[in-house]
Design a protein around this motif. Sequence first.
Motif, PDB file in Angstrom:
ATOM      1  N   GLY A   1      13.543  11.765  -0.072  1.00 28.98           N
ATOM      2  CA  GLY A   1      13.766  11.583   0.957  1.00 28.98           C
ATOM      3  C   GLY A   1      12.531  10.278   1.195  1.00 28.98           C
ATOM      4  N   TYR A   2      11.457  10.494   1.489  1.00 24.77           N
ATOM      5  CA  TYR A   2      10.333   9.466   1.499  1.00 24.77           C
ATOM      6  C   TYR A   2      10.653   8.316   0.938  1.00 24.77           C
ATOM      7  CZ  TYR A   2       5.986   7.300   2.756  1.00 24.77           C
ATOM      8  OH  TYR A   2       4.890   5.726   2.946  1.00 24.77           O
ATOM      9  N   MET A   3      10.621   8.471  -0.572  1.00 23.65           N
ATOM     10  CA  MET A   3      11.256   6.794  -1.694  1.00 23.65           C
ATOM     11  C   MET A   3      12.392   6.303  -0.663  1.00 23.65           C
ATOM     12  SD  MET A   3       8.923   7.154  -3.554  1.00 23.65           S
ATOM     13  CE  MET A   3       9.483   5.973  -4.516  1.00 23.65           C
ATOM     14  N   GLU A   4      13.695   7.247  -0.310  1.00 24.84           N
ATOM     15  CA  GLU A   4      14.979   6.688   0.654  1.00 24.84           C
ATOM     16  C   GLU A   4      14.350   6.176   1.382  1.00 24.84           C
ATOM     17  OE1 GLU A   4      17.788   9.174   1.471  1.00 24.84           O
ATOM     18  OE2 GLU A   4      17.653  10.669  -0.869  1.00 24.84           O
ATOM     19  N   GLU A   5      13.017   6.752   2.437  1.00 25.83           N
ATOM     20  CA  GLU A   5      12.055   5.843   3.278  1.00 25.83           C
ATOM     21  C   GLU A   5      11.674   4.289   3.226  1.00 25.83           C
ATOM     22  OE1 GLU A   5       9.250   6.962   7.035  1.00 25.83           O
ATOM     23  OE2 GLU A   5      11.185   8.599   6.273  1.00 25.83           O
ATOM     24  N   LEU A   6      11.069   4.654   2.157  1.00 24.13           N
ATOM     25  CA  LEU A   6      10.559   3.437   1.565  1.00 24.13           C
ATOM     26  C   LEU A   6      12.030   1.793   0.962  1.00 24.13           C
ATOM     27  CD1 LEU A   6       7.581   4.355  -0.665  1.00 24.13           C
ATOM     28  CD2 LEU A   6       7.204   3.372   1.565  1.00 24.13           C
ATOM     29  N   GLY A   7      12.619   2.451   0.339  1.00 26.86           N
ATOM     30  CA  GLY A   7      13.719   1.622  -0.260  1.00 26.86           C
ATOM     31  C   GLY A   7      14.246   1.330   0.802  1.00 26.86           C
ATOM     32  N   GLN A   8      14.294   1.878   1.923  1.00 31.89           N
ATOM     33  CA  GLN A   8      15.360   0.807   3.413  1.00 31.89           C
ATOM     34  C   GLN A   8      14.750  -0.127   4.176  1.00 31.89           C
ATOM     35  OE1 GLN A   8      16.447   3.910   6.261  1.00 31.89           O
ATOM     36  NE2 GLN A   8      17.943   5.226   4.869  1.00 31.89           N
ATOM     37  N   ALA A   9      13.167  -0.404   4.041  1.00 33.53           N
ATOM     38  CA  ALA A   9      12.064  -1.086   3.963  1.00 33.53           C
ATOM     39  C   ALA A   9      12.412  -3.003   3.592  1.00 33.53           C
ATOM     40  CB  ALA A   9      10.664  -0.702   3.395  1.00 33.53           C
ATOM     41  N   ASP A  10      11.736  -3.752   4.899  1.00 35.57           N
ATOM     42  CA  ASP A  10      12.660  -4.773   4.835  1.00 35.57           C
ATOM     43  C   ASP A  10      12.233  -5.722   4.056  1.00 35.57           C
ATOM     44  OD1 ASP A  10      13.849  -7.338   4.524  1.00 35.57           O
ATOM     45  OD2 ASP A  10      13.514  -7.633   6.637  1.00 35.57           O
ATOM     46  N   THR A  11      12.011  -6.031   3.154  1.00 34.80           N
ATOM     47  CA  THR A  11      11.069  -6.679   1.813  1.00 34.80           C
ATOM     48  C   THR A  11      11.534  -7.868   1.558  1.00 34.80           C
ATOM     49  OG1 THR A  11      12.246  -5.890  -0.526  1.00 34.80           O
ATOM     50  CG2 THR A  11      10.274  -5.055   1.061  1.00 34.80           C
ATOM     51  N   ALA A  12      12.690  -8.367   2.056  1.00 30.69           N
ATOM     52  CA  ALA A  12      12.898  -9.828   2.053  1.00 30.69           C
ATOM     53  C   ALA A  12      11.988 -11.516   2.519  1.00 30.69           C
ATOM     54  CB  ALA A  12      14.137 -10.224   2.310  1.00 30.69           C
ATOM     55  N   GLY A  13      11.690 -12.077   1.347  1.00 31.54           N
ATOM     56  CA  GLY A  13      10.823 -12.486   1.753  1.00 31.54           C
ATOM     57  C   GLY A  13       9.107 -12.873   1.495  1.00 31.54           C
ATOM     58  N   VAL A  14       9.105 -11.176   0.998  1.00 24.54           N
ATOM     59  CA  VAL A  14       7.491 -10.896   0.341  1.00 24.54           C
ATOM     60  C   VAL A  14       7.787 -11.285  -0.541  1.00 24.54           C
ATOM     61  CG1 VAL A  14       5.938  -8.703   0.039  1.00 24.54           C
ATOM     62  CG2 VAL A  14       7.657  -8.968   1.985  1.00 24.54           C
ATOM     63  N   GLU A  15       6.396 -11.830  -1.234  1.00 27.77           N
ATOM     64  CA  GLU A  15       6.444 -11.984  -2.846  1.00 27.77           C
ATOM     65  C   GLU A  15       5.633 -10.814  -3.740  1.00 27.77           C
ATOM     66  OE1 GLU A  15       6.120 -14.714  -4.525  1.00 27.77           O
ATOM     67  OE2 GLU A  15       7.510 -16.207  -3.351  1.00 27.77           O
ATOM     68  N   PRO A  16       6.257 -10.297  -4.278  1.00 25.39           N
ATOM     69  CA  PRO A  16       5.524  -9.555  -5.235  1.00 25.39           C
ATOM     70  C   PRO A  16       3.889  -9.720  -5.903  1.00 25.39           C
ATOM     71  CG  PRO A  16       7.622 -10.781  -6.425  1.00 25.39           C
ATOM     72  CD  PRO A  16       6.807 -11.899  -5.396  1.00 25.39           C
ATOM     73  N   LEU A  17       3.093  -8.236  -5.652  1.00 26.25           N
ATOM     74  CA  LEU A  17       1.763  -8.423  -5.736  1.00 26.25           C
ATOM     75  C   LEU A  17       1.379  -7.437  -7.269  1.00 26.25           C
ATOM     76  CD1 LEU A  17      -0.767  -8.874  -4.123  1.00 26.25           C
ATOM     77  CD2 LEU A  17      -0.290  -6.873  -3.164  1.00 26.25           C
ATOM     78  N   TYR A  18       0.903  -8.439  -7.858  1.00 30.19           N
ATOM     79  CA  TYR A  18       0.129  -7.835  -9.138  1.00 30.19           C
ATOM     80  C   TYR A  18      -0.531  -7.071  -9.243  1.00 30.19           C
ATOM     81  CZ  TYR A  18      -1.788  -7.313 -13.614  1.00 30.19           C
ATOM     82  OH  TYR A  18      -2.218  -7.561 -14.857  1.00 30.19           O
ATOM     83  N   SER A  19      -1.469  -8.405  -8.347  1.00 27.10           N
ATOM     84  CA  SER A  19      -2.987  -7.522  -7.602  1.00 27.10           C
ATOM     85  C   SER A  19      -4.123  -8.429  -6.956  1.00 27.10           C
ATOM     86  CB  SER A  19      -4.362  -7.752  -9.258  1.00 27.10           C
ATOM     87  OG  SER A  19      -5.216  -6.968  -8.930  1.00 27.10           O
ATOM     88  N   PRO A  20      -4.423  -7.417  -5.841  1.00 27.75           N
ATOM     89  CA  PRO A  20      -5.301  -8.064  -4.761  1.00 27.75           C
ATOM     90  C   PRO A  20      -6.126  -8.877  -5.399  1.00 27.75           C
ATOM     91  CG  PRO A  20      -5.380  -5.889  -4.570  1.00 27.75           C
ATOM     92  CD  PRO A  20      -4.212  -5.834  -6.077  1.00 27.75           C
ATOM     93  N   VAL A  21      -6.796  -8.526  -6.493  1.00 27.09           N
ATOM     94  CA  VAL A  21      -7.644  -9.145  -6.518  1.00 27.09           C
ATOM     95  C   VAL A  21      -8.131  -9.691  -7.886  1.00 27.09           C
ATOM     96  CG1 VAL A  21     -10.387  -8.883  -7.190  1.00 27.09           C
ATOM     97  CG2 VAL A  21      -9.751  -7.796  -5.645  1.00 27.09           C
ATOM     98  N   GLU A  22      -7.696 -10.918  -8.383  1.00 31.62           N
ATOM     99  CA  GLU A  22      -7.840 -12.079  -9.323  1.00 31.62           C
ATOM    100  C   GLU A  22      -9.107 -11.830 -10.197  1.00 31.62           C
ATOM    101  OE1 GLU A  22      -5.518 -14.876  -9.758  1.00 31.62           O
ATOM    102  OE2 GLU A  22      -4.451 -14.623  -8.262  1.00 31.62           O
ATOM    103  N   GLN A  23      -9.072 -11.021 -11.164  1.00 34.06           N
ATOM    104  CA  GLN A  23     -10.700 -10.834 -11.851  1.00 34.06           C
ATOM    105  C   GLN A  23     -10.025 -11.540 -13.477  1.00 34.06           C
ATOM    106  OE1 GLN A  23     -12.169  -7.428 -11.297  1.00 34.06           O
ATOM    107  NE2 GLN A  23     -12.701  -8.323  -8.648  1.00 34.06           N
ATOM    108  N   ALA A  24     -10.507 -11.928 -14.206  1.00 34.73           N
ATOM    109  CA  ALA A  24     -10.865 -12.654 -15.380  1.00 34.73           C
ATOM    110  C   ALA A  24     -11.022 -11.372 -15.856  1.00 34.73           C
ATOM    111  CB  ALA A  24     -11.183 -14.028 -16.336  1.00 34.73           C
ATOM    112  N   PRO A  25     -10.748 -10.716 -17.470  1.00 37.51           N
ATOM    113  CA  PRO A  25     -10.722  -9.096 -17.654  1.00 37.51           C
ATOM    114  C   PRO A  25     -12.170  -9.135 -18.607  1.00 37.51           C
ATOM    115  CG  PRO A  25      -9.170 -10.576 -19.451  1.00 37.51           C
ATOM    116  CD  PRO A  25      -9.268 -11.241 -18.346  1.00 37.51           C
TER     117      PRO A  25
END
Length: 94
Positions: A36-60
């Motif tokens: 039920g919670y996953m269905e609720e998350l699936g209804q969130a409007d994510t149009a125009g939101v860039e995919p996020l890989y990591s909030p912090v960009e660091q070299a390994p």
Amino acid sequence: MQFTPEDVAKIAKLARLSLSDEKLAAFAGQFNDILGYMEELGQADTAGVEPLYSPVEQAPALREDVARKDFDRAEILANAPRTDGAFFIVPKIV
């Protein structure tokens, strides 16, 4: 999709678990809450939101894998309680 206790029993059998009827019903309820919670998350409007890989960009933080000799055998064996000059001597465990 709604999970029933019979569905949970099938999953438990695959995992080789033996669960009581109360546990099967409880897990079915928990699975349904999660879905039920996953269905609720699936209804969130994510149009125009860039995919996020990591909030912090660091070299390994990797180093080159190079074999090196930091210590010689005598230094390593110096702290051992018992040695034969080349190897550690440890109690036999059977």
